[in-house]
Enzyme design. Sequence first.
Site, mmCIF file in Angstrom:
data_model
loop_
_atom_site.group_PDB
_atom_site.id
_atom_site.type_symbol
_atom_site.label_atom_id
_atom_site.label_comp_id
_atom_site.label_asym_id
_atom_site.label_seq_id
_atom_site.Cartn_x
_atom_site.Cartn_y
_atom_site.Cartn_z
ATOM 1 N N GLU A 152 28.297 59.129 37.019
ATOM 2 C CA GLU A 152 28.945 60.383 36.591
ATOM 3 C C GLU A 152 28.360 60.788 35.242
ATOM 4 O O GLU A 152 28.345 59.991 34.291
ATOM 5 C CB GLU A 152 30.467 60.237 36.484
ATOM 6 C CG GLU A 152 31.099 61.566 36.047
ATOM 7 C CD GLU A 152 32.611 61.600 36.096
ATOM 8 O OE1 GLU A 152 33.235 60.587 36.498
ATOM 9 O OE2 GLU A 152 33.167 62.647 35.723
ATOM 10 N N GLU A 195 29.109 59.570 28.837
ATOM 11 C CA GLU A 195 29.723 60.587 27.960
ATOM 12 C C GLU A 195 29.260 60.317 26.538
ATOM 13 O O GLU A 195 29.174 59.163 26.115
ATOM 14 C CB GLU A 195 31.251 60.543 28.045
ATOM 15 C CG GLU A 195 31.981 61.558 27.166
ATOM 16 C CD GLU A 195 31.515 63.004 27.398
ATOM 17 O OE1 GLU A 195 30.937 63.581 26.456
ATOM 18 O OE2 GLU A 195 31.707 63.534 28.508
ATOM 19 N N ASP A 200 23.057 59.911 25.814
ATOM 20 C CA ASP A 200 22.548 60.955 26.695
ATOM 21 C C ASP A 200 22.186 60.354 28.061
ATOM 22 O O ASP A 200 21.407 59.390 28.127
ATOM 23 C CB ASP A 200 21.301 61.550 26.021
ATOM 24 C CG ASP A 200 20.812 62.812 26.685
ATOM 25 O OD1 ASP A 200 20.921 62.913 27.919
ATOM 26 O OD2 ASP A 200 20.297 63.677 25.957
ATOM 27 N N ASP A 227 28.118 71.545 30.522
ATOM 28 C CA ASP A 227 28.102 72.615 29.523
ATOM 29 C C ASP A 227 27.201 73.735 30.045
ATOM 30 O O ASP A 227 26.064 73.479 30.452
ATOM 31 C CB ASP A 227 27.583 72.074 28.195
ATOM 32 C CG ASP A 227 28.493 70.966 27.659
ATOM 33 O OD1 ASP A 227 29.710 71.193 27.563
ATOM 34 O OD2 ASP A 227 27.986 69.874 27.363
ATOM 35 N N LYS A 268 23.098 81.175 27.250
ATOM 36 C CA LYS A 268 22.037 81.997 26.642
ATOM 37 C C LYS A 268 20.661 81.565 27.148
ATOM 38 O O LYS A 268 20.392 80.370 27.300
ATOM 39 C CB LYS A 268 22.069 81.854 25.122
ATOM 40 C CG LYS A 268 23.315 82.459 24.506
ATOM 41 C CD LYS A 268 23.300 82.330 23.009
ATOM 42 C CE LYS A 268 24.597 82.909 22.460
ATOM 43 N NZ LYS A 268 24.870 82.460 21.101
ATOM 44 N N ASP A 319 32.070 76.552 36.743
ATOM 45 C CA ASP A 319 32.908 77.760 36.758
ATOM 46 C C ASP A 319 32.199 78.918 36.055
ATOM 47 O O ASP A 319 32.777 79.985 35.931
ATOM 48 C CB ASP A 319 34.227 77.488 36.032
ATOM 49 C CG ASP A 319 34.006 77.151 34.569
ATOM 50 O OD1 ASP A 319 33.119 76.328 34.281
ATOM 51 O OD2 ASP A 319 34.695 77.731 33.698
ATOM 52 N N THR A 342 39.524 67.498 37.432
ATOM 53 C CA THR A 342 39.277 67.195 36.021
ATOM 54 C C THR A 342 40.024 68.192 35.140
ATOM 55 O O THR A 342 40.463 69.252 35.585
ATOM 56 C CB THR A 342 37.779 67.298 35.674
ATOM 57 O OG1 THR A 342 37.369 68.663 35.742
ATOM 58 C CG2 THR A 342 36.926 66.445 36.594
ATOM 59 N N TYR A 385 38.711 69.961 32.798
ATOM 60 C CA TYR A 385 37.954 71.191 32.610
ATOM 61 C C TYR A 385 38.173 72.144 33.786
ATOM 62 O O TYR A 385 38.289 73.354 33.598
ATOM 63 C CB TYR A 385 36.459 70.879 32.446
ATOM 64 C CG TYR A 385 35.734 72.018 31.796
ATOM 65 C CD1 TYR A 385 35.621 72.103 30.415
ATOM 66 C CD2 TYR A 385 35.223 73.058 32.560
ATOM 67 C CE1 TYR A 385 34.997 73.177 29.820
ATOM 68 C CE2 TYR A 385 34.605 74.133 31.983
ATOM 69 C CZ TYR A 385 34.489 74.192 30.615
ATOM 70 O OH TYR A 385 33.886 75.271 30.024
ATOM 71 N N GLU A 386 38.265 71.593 34.980
ATOM 72 C CA GLU A 386 38.540 72.443 36.144
ATOM 73 C C GLU A 386 39.907 73.108 35.989
ATOM 74 O O GLU A 386 40.064 74.312 36.274
ATOM 75 C CB GLU A 386 38.522 71.613 37.423
ATOM 76 C CG GLU A 386 38.814 72.457 38.663
ATOM 77 C CD GLU A 386 39.200 71.596 39.857
ATOM 78 O OE1 GLU A 386 40.246 70.914 39.812
ATOM 79 O OE2 GLU A 386 38.451 71.611 40.839
HETATM 80 C C1 LIG Z 1 32.276 70.917 29.785
HETATM 81 S S1 LIG Z 1 32.516 69.206 29.664
HETATM 82 C C2 LIG Z 1 33.130 68.743 31.259
HETATM 83 C C3 LIG Z 1 33.792 67.393 31.250
HETATM 84 C C4 LIG Z 1 34.311 66.875 32.598
HETATM 85 N N1 LIG Z 1 33.236 66.645 33.540
HETATM 86 C C5 LIG Z 1 35.346 67.791 33.183
HETATM 87 O O1 LIG Z 1 35.065 68.379 34.244
HETATM 88 O O2 LIG Z 1 36.433 67.895 32.589
HETATM 89 C C6 LIG Z 1 30.846 68.549 29.706
HETATM 90 C C7 LIG Z 1 30.754 67.139 29.137
HETATM 91 O O3 LIG Z 1 29.461 66.624 29.379
HETATM 92 C C8 LIG Z 1 29.059 65.854 28.248
HETATM 93 N N2 LIG Z 1 27.588 65.812 28.255
HETATM 94 C C9 LIG Z 1 26.770 66.866 28.140
HETATM 95 N N3 LIG Z 1 25.491 66.497 28.231
HETATM 96 C C10 LIG Z 1 25.488 65.164 28.405
HETATM 97 C C11 LIG Z 1 24.457 64.190 28.576
HETATM 98 N N4 LIG Z 1 23.184 64.550 28.574
HETATM 99 N N5 LIG Z 1 24.809 62.905 28.749
HETATM 100 C C12 LIG Z 1 26.118 62.547 28.766
HETATM 101 N N6 LIG Z 1 27.141 63.427 28.607
HETATM 102 C C13 LIG Z 1 26.837 64.711 28.443
HETATM 103 C C14 LIG Z 1 29.653 66.590 27.060
HETATM 104 O O4 LIG Z 1 29.844 65.740 25.941
HETATM 105 C C15 LIG Z 1 30.988 67.074 27.646
HETATM 106 O O5 LIG Z 1 32.029 66.166 27.389
#
Ligand SMILES: C[S@@+](CC[C@H](N)C(=O)[O-])C[C@H]1O[C@@H](n2cnc3c(N)ncnc32)[C@H](O)[C@@H]1O
Length: 247
Positions: free
Chosen positions: A69, A94, A128, A150, A154, A186, A220, A222-223
Amino acid sequence: MSASGGAAPPDRLHDRPDERLYGRRSGHRLRARQRRLLEFTLPRLRLTPAHATAPEAAFARHPAALWLEIGFGAGEHARGFLAGHPDAALIACEVFRNGLCSLLGRLVAEGEEATGPLPGMLRLWDEDARRLLPLLPERCLDGVVLLFPDPWPKARHVRRRFVHPDNLGPLARAMMPGGEWRIASDDPVQQAWVAAVLRGDPRFSDSTPLAARPPDWPPTRYEAKALAAGRSPRYWSVRRTCAPVLD
Ligand SMILES: C[S@@+](CC[C@H](N)C(=O)[O-])C[C@H]1O[C@@H](n2cnc3c(N)ncnc32)[C@H](O)[C@@H]1O
């Protein structure tokens, strides 16, 4: 990541803003409970680079399936996945400290950060996810989950989107042919982008997104926020084809 909440160590990938996929790693100063979770609980679950080369050995039992994940946020999906798949193992990635603490705080009771029982089929990668992919063995992943990445809407931030041609080779290499890649978004710009990127790549099946979350995908935070705000998530279940990795 520093367990004491200090600045993250120098990071070559993050030195180039175009290659950074996320913003802040920490939203505010860490509280005592968060410090204990990062100092004592996270190391007990962390997947190290050494483990990554033979990930199946990192779990309490040999897993029937291995899933990854990417960006677990507060960890709702990760916990739901483990509850629904007791024989599968999950590597959950994460980078955001608050997210790591949200998940860890639900796994151990207060005061038991160093000793409380932890899920044997979960390991965390707190860097990452793109750094992990090349370390994993070829064809080791049965599934990949990327929920509400994310959006980076842009045009100048396109390279920060996880669903990007640059990332598909490393992902395809680590996935089993026939393995499933679950994606949700979304954001209309990201939705169109995901469809366009997948349509042009023979290593992944082109799939029509669904307007409702499949019932076996845990929801989740965020959803829930997206739905409450009236946005319309789309859900892809993409398969790794037999096409060669290429890069
Ligand atoms: C918009 S949030 C969505 C979180 C979760 N999946 C949800 O649906 O609630 C995106 C998450 O991805 C993490 N993230 C972004 N790029 C990442 C990467 N390259 N490796 C690990 N985590 C990452 C960010 O820190 C953030 O917490």
